[in-house]
Design a protein around this motif. Structure first.
Motif, PDB file in Angstrom:
ATOM      1  N   PRO A   2       0.834  -1.207   0.000  1.00 58.85           N
ATOM      2  CA  PRO A   2       0.000   0.000   0.000  1.00 58.85           C
ATOM      3  C   PRO A   2       0.868   1.257   0.000  1.00 58.85           C
ATOM      4  O   PRO A   2       1.739   1.402   0.869  1.00 58.85           O
ATOM      5  CB  PRO A   2      -0.796  -0.128   1.308  1.00 58.85           C
ATOM      6  CG  PRO A   2      -0.809  -1.598   1.600  1.00 58.85           C
ATOM      7  CD  PRO A   2       0.525  -2.101   1.129  1.00 58.85           C
ATOM      8  N   PRO A   3       0.699   2.153  -0.967  1.00 56.26           N
ATOM      9  CA  PRO A   3       1.541   3.343  -1.026  1.00 56.26           C
ATOM     10  C   PRO A   3       1.585   4.158   0.267  1.00 56.26           C
ATOM     11  O   PRO A   3       2.642   4.701   0.621  1.00 56.26           O
ATOM     12  CB  PRO A   3       0.913   4.150  -2.172  1.00 56.26           C
ATOM     13  CG  PRO A   3       0.347   3.108  -3.075  1.00 56.26           C
ATOM     14  CD  PRO A   3      -0.193   2.048  -2.140  1.00 56.26           C
ATOM     15  N   VAL A   4       0.474   4.248   0.973  1.00 53.46           N
ATOM     16  CA  VAL A   4       0.466   5.020   2.219  1.00 53.46           C
ATOM     17  C   VAL A   4       1.389   4.380   3.259  1.00 53.46           C
ATOM     18  O   VAL A   4       2.132   5.079   3.958  1.00 53.46           O
ATOM     19  CB  VAL A   4      -0.970   5.156   2.765  1.00 53.46           C
ATOM     20  CG1 VAL A   4      -0.961   5.599   4.225  1.00 53.46           C
ATOM     21  CG2 VAL A   4      -1.756   6.151   1.918  1.00 53.46           C
ATOM     22  N   LEU A   5       1.374   3.051   3.349  1.00 53.92           N
ATOM     23  CA  LEU A   5       2.280   2.365   4.271  1.00 53.92           C
ATOM     24  C   LEU A   5       3.716   2.486   3.779  1.00 53.92           C
ATOM     25  O   LEU A   5       4.640   2.704   4.581  1.00 53.92           O
ATOM     26  CB  LEU A   5       1.878   0.893   4.396  1.00 53.92           C
ATOM     27  CG  LEU A   5       2.747   0.026   5.325  1.00 53.92           C
ATOM     28  CD1 LEU A   5       2.792   0.606   6.732  1.00 53.92           C
ATOM     29  CD2 LEU A   5       2.219  -1.406   5.340  1.00 53.92           C
ATOM     30  N   ALA A   6       3.921   2.351   2.476  1.00 52.49           N
ATOM     31  CA  ALA A   6       5.267   2.488   1.914  1.00 52.49           C
ATOM     32  C   ALA A   6       5.839   3.873   2.197  1.00 52.49           C
ATOM     33  O   ALA A   6       7.018   4.007   2.551  1.00 52.49           O
ATOM     34  CB  ALA A   6       5.227   2.233   0.412  1.00 52.49           C
ATOM     35  N   GLU A   7       5.001   4.894   2.065  1.00 54.79           N
ATOM     36  CA  GLU A   7       5.481   6.252   2.329  1.00 54.79           C
ATOM     37  C   GLU A   7       5.932   6.410   3.774  1.00 54.79           C
ATOM     38  O   GLU A   7       6.951   7.047   4.052  1.00 54.79           O
ATOM     39  CB  GLU A   7       4.398   7.279   2.002  1.00 54.79           C
ATOM     40  CG  GLU A   7       4.855   8.713   2.237  1.00 54.79           C
ATOM     41  CD  GLU A   7       3.810   9.744   1.874  1.00 54.79           C
ATOM     42  OE1 GLU A   7       3.993  10.913   2.259  1.00 54.79           O
ATOM     43  OE2 GLU A   7       2.831   9.390   1.195  1.00 54.79           O
ATOM     44  N   ALA A   8       5.182   5.811   4.700  1.00 55.29           N
ATOM     45  CA  ALA A   8       5.570   5.900   6.105  1.00 55.29           C
ATOM     46  C   ALA A   8       6.936   5.251   6.349  1.00 55.29           C
ATOM     47  O   ALA A   8       7.778   5.793   7.077  1.00 55.29           O
ATOM     48  CB  ALA A   8       4.509   5.240   6.992  1.00 55.29           C
ATOM     49  N   VAL A   9       7.161   4.093   5.722  1.00 54.64           N
ATOM     50  CA  VAL A   9       8.437   3.395   5.889  1.00 54.64           C
ATOM     51  C   VAL A   9       9.580   4.205   5.278  1.00 54.64           C
ATOM     52  O   VAL A   9      10.625   4.404   5.905  1.00 54.64           O
ATOM     53  CB  VAL A   9       8.375   1.995   5.254  1.00 54.64           C
ATOM     54  CG1 VAL A   9       9.750   1.315   5.309  1.00 54.64           C
ATOM     55  CG2 VAL A   9       7.338   1.126   5.975  1.00 54.64           C
ATOM     56  N   ILE A  10       9.381   4.685   4.044  1.00 55.40           N
ATOM     57  CA  ILE A  10      10.433   5.441   3.365  1.00 55.40           C
ATOM     58  C   ILE A  10      10.728   6.747   4.092  1.00 55.40           C
ATOM     59  O   ILE A  10      11.890   7.121   4.285  1.00 55.40           O
ATOM     60  CB  ILE A  10      10.032   5.726   1.904  1.00 55.40           C
ATOM     61  CG1 ILE A  10       9.897   4.428   1.112  1.00 55.40           C
ATOM     62  CG2 ILE A  10      11.064   6.637   1.234  1.00 55.40           C
ATOM     63  CD1 ILE A  10       9.301   4.620  -0.278  1.00 55.40           C
ATOM     64  N   ARG A  11       9.678   7.446   4.481  1.00 55.95           N
ATOM     65  CA  ARG A  11       9.859   8.738   5.151  1.00 55.95           C
ATOM     66  C   ARG A  11      10.686   8.584   6.425  1.00 55.95           C
ATOM     67  O   ARG A  11      11.549   9.407   6.725  1.00 55.95           O
ATOM     68  CB  ARG A  11       8.504   9.363   5.469  1.00 55.95           C
ATOM     69  CG  ARG A  11       8.593  10.790   5.999  1.00 55.95           C
ATOM     70  CD  ARG A  11       7.206  11.293   6.382  1.00 55.95           C
ATOM     71  NE  ARG A  11       6.346  11.473   5.231  1.00 55.95           N
ATOM     72  CZ  ARG A  11       6.342  12.551   4.454  1.00 55.95           C
ATOM     73  NH1 ARG A  11       7.175  13.540   4.719  1.00 55.95           N
ATOM     74  NH2 ARG A  11       5.512  12.642   3.437  1.00 55.95           N
ATOM     75  N   ARG A  12      10.445   7.516   7.177  1.00 60.00           N
ATOM     76  CA  ARG A  12      11.207   7.313   8.419  1.00 60.00           C
ATOM     77  C   ARG A  12      12.625   6.831   8.125  1.00 60.00           C
ATOM     78  O   ARG A  12      13.587   7.285   8.741  1.00 60.00           O
ATOM     79  CB  ARG A  12      10.489   6.287   9.313  1.00 60.00           C
ATOM     80  CG  ARG A  12      11.179   6.087  10.661  1.00 60.00           C
ATOM     81  CD  ARG A  12      11.113   7.364  11.481  1.00 60.00           C
ATOM     82  NE  ARG A  12      11.860   7.270  12.732  1.00 60.00           N
ATOM     83  CZ  ARG A  12      13.154   7.574  12.862  1.00 60.00           C
ATOM     84  NH1 ARG A  12      13.847   7.972  11.792  1.00 60.00           N
ATOM     85  NH2 ARG A  12      13.752   7.490  14.031  1.00 60.00           N
ATOM     86  N   ALA A  13      12.751   5.909   7.168  1.00 58.77           N
ATOM     87  CA  ALA A  13      14.071   5.350   6.874  1.00 58.77           C
ATOM     88  C   ALA A  13      15.017   6.385   6.275  1.00 58.77           C
ATOM     89  O   ALA A  13      16.218   6.386   6.571  1.00 58.77           O
ATOM     90  CB  ALA A  13      13.932   4.165   5.921  1.00 58.77           C
ATOM     91  N   LEU A  14      14.487   7.268   5.445  1.00 59.56           N
ATOM     92  CA  LEU A  14      15.309   8.276   4.783  1.00 59.56           C
ATOM     93  C   LEU A  14      15.090   9.660   5.372  1.00 59.56           C
ATOM     94  O   LEU A  14      15.235  10.674   4.676  1.00 59.56           O
ATOM     95  CB  LEU A  14      15.000   8.293   3.285  1.00 59.56           C
ATOM     96  CG  LEU A  14      15.356   7.028   2.498  1.00 59.56           C
ATOM     97  CD1 LEU A  14      14.899   7.148   1.051  1.00 59.56           C
ATOM     98  CD2 LEU A  14      16.848   6.772   2.551  1.00 59.56           C
ATOM     99  N   ALA A  15      14.770   9.708   6.653  1.00 57.58           N
ATOM    100  CA  ALA A  15      14.437  10.985   7.294  1.00 57.58           C
ATOM    101  C   ALA A  15      15.558  12.008   7.161  1.00 57.58           C
ATOM    102  O   ALA A  15      15.310  13.185   6.856  1.00 57.58           O
ATOM    103  CB  ALA A  15      14.114  10.753   8.773  1.00 57.58           C
ATOM    104  N   SER A  16      16.796  11.584   7.385  1.00 55.32           N
ATOM    105  CA  SER A  16      17.906  12.544   7.336  1.00 55.32           C
ATOM    106  C   SER A  16      18.116  13.070   5.920  1.00 55.32           C
ATOM    107  O   SER A  16      18.358  14.274   5.723  1.00 55.32           O
ATOM    108  CB  SER A  16      19.191  11.902   7.872  1.00 55.32           C
ATOM    109  OG  SER A  16      19.520  10.741   7.129  1.00 55.32           O
ATOM    110  N   GLU A  17      18.011  12.196   4.914  1.00 55.76           N
ATOM    111  CA  GLU A  17      18.182  12.633   3.533  1.00 55.76           C
ATOM    112  C   GLU A  17      17.059  13.572   3.103  1.00 55.76           C
ATOM    113  O   GLU A  17      17.297  14.576   2.428  1.00 55.76           O
ATOM    114  CB  GLU A  17      18.240  11.428   2.591  1.00 55.76           C
ATOM    115  CG  GLU A  17      19.528  10.635   2.654  1.00 55.76           C
ATOM    116  CD  GLU A  17      19.597   9.721   3.866  1.00 55.76           C
ATOM    117  OE1 GLU A  17      20.703   9.262   4.198  1.00 55.76           O
ATOM    118  OE2 GLU A  17      18.533   9.476   4.476  1.00 55.76           O
ATOM    119  N   LEU A  18      15.834  13.253   3.486  1.00 53.64           N
ATOM    120  CA  LEU A  18      14.703  14.098   3.124  1.00 53.64           C
ATOM    121  C   LEU A  18      14.801  15.461   3.807  1.00 53.64           C
ATOM    122  O   LEU A  18      14.491  16.487   3.197  1.00 53.64           O
ATOM    123  CB  LEU A  18      13.402  13.401   3.498  1.00 53.64           C
ATOM    124  CG  LEU A  18      13.043  12.136   2.680  1.00 53.64           C
ATOM    125  CD1 LEU A  18      11.848  11.414   3.290  1.00 53.64           C
ATOM    126  CD2 LEU A  18      12.768  12.502   1.220  1.00 53.64           C
TER     127      LEU A  18
END
Length: 356
Positions: A331-347
């Motif tokens: 699910p894109p919404v769940l994927a976004e949560a995972v990516i946003r947290r994992a790449l928090a410093s880069e974002l």
């Protein structure tokens, strides 16, 4: 590397783009490898970077600018709704993981498995180790699968920690991140010499014994199917349900397990159910004998909404293929949560650079 963001993600088993839609919404460049032609057509129609082919035929050397890796191997061998080839071979898969960690070629061993898809769960590990051995380790690794694969992720976590990664694994509940379903996923996030973390829930967990508006008020209420689709029970929020097929993948074309379906029928028979024009006409619903009532079917568009795809995501292929793509996607919404947290410093660094 595109000018879109200072990151280039390779998505193994890209499917119709569940992970990739989320990555693009965050401004990240991503290329997905996918073997199913219909899913590739969906990806191309959606403007997603696509390599059509078998991930086993590729390696990190084919993506020299890649900094991060995503992997969602086929779930069918491991799903409780499937034939169980992966579950029966779980100890063997764990053994192959240890051999792979020792840089042993396991291809001949994998070929002996009953279902060739079973061994695909180890492809992300092969990619990570090959990248390490060529001196270009992936900065971030994000993997997801059905919960029965969690032991494999935990074995991989041990291997990756020995290689210098910080790794977290866990079981994420989709409704705790705003997805209108109770599907849960086994997730692994690894960071190269940096802190790794799973996303913090934003919504309350679904509970039959707790009203939607009850529970932890620091979190948002879970989303029901009725709220996501605009139809359902009229005197209280519709329950959130997960579904599945004999092939192992979730089938979003039919809602309800035996208990939840009975509840839906009870509401319908009592006149407390809102009809929706997108539902398949009653005379087109499959009839089941032996005391079982007709299923309540939803359209492809509704199924995509339940998986939190954008309303204009252009699914391609036959109707069956479209349902299959939707049901097997992250699910894109769940994927976004995972990516946003994992790449928090880069974002955060990118946002700061753009502001400057």
């Amino acid at each position: 590397m595109t000018g879109k963001a200072a990151v280039d993600i390779v998505d193994l088993f890209g499917g119709p783009g569940g992970w990739d839609v989320a990555a693009q919404q965050l401004g990240l460049a991503v290329t997905g490898i996918e073997n199913d032609h219909s899913a590739c057509e969906t990806r191309r129609a959606a403007g997603l970077g696509t390599v059509e082919g078998d991930v086993r035929a590729y390696s990190p050397a084919d993506f020299p600018t890649a900094t991060d890796l995503i992997g969602s191997p086929p779930c069918q061998p491991y799903s409780i709704g499937g034939k169980g080839a992966g579950r029966r071979a779980l100890d063997t898969v764990l053994h192959f993981a240890s051999l792979l960690a020792a840089r042993t070629d396991i291809r001949s061993g994998l070929a002996t498995l009953d279902d060739e898809r079973t061994g695909l769960v180890l492809e992300p590990l092969r990619w990570v180790l090959e990248a390490l051995d060529t001196g270009r380790p992936f900065r971030t690794v994000m993997l997801e699968q059905v919960p029965t694969v969690l032991p494999v992720w935990e074995a991989m976590a041990h291997i990756l920690r020995c290689e210098g990664y910080t790794v977290v694994t866990g079981r994420l509940h989709a409704e705790a991140y705003g997805v209108p379903q109770t599907r849960s996923r086994a997730v692994l996030v690894a960071r190269w010499r940096d802190a790794a973390a799973l996303p913090t829930p934003t919504h309350r967990r679904y509970s039959r014994s707790t009203a939607q508006e009850g529970g932890d008020f620091a979190l948002r209420p879970w989303r029901s199917m009725a709220q996501a689709l605009g139809w359902g029970m009229t005197h209280r929020p519709a329950l959130t349900v997960a579904v599945g097929t004999a092939a192992g993948g979730p089938d979003p074309s039919c809602v309800g397990g035996s208990g939840s379906r009975a509840t839906l029928y009870g509401e319908r028979d009592a006149g407390r159910w809102i009809a929706d024009t997108r539902l398949v006409p009653a005379d087109a619903m499959p009839a089941y004998r032996g005391g079982r009532k007709d299923m309540i079917r939803v359209s492809v568009a509704d199924a995509a909404a339940l998986q939190t795809f954008p309303p204009d995501h252009p699914f391609q292929g036959t109707r069956t293929k479209q349902y299959e793509q939707i049901g097997n996607a992250m699910p894109p919404v769940l994927a976004e949560a995972v990516i946003r947290r994992a790449l928090a410093s880069e974002l955060a660094a990118r946002t700061g650079a753009q502001a400057a």
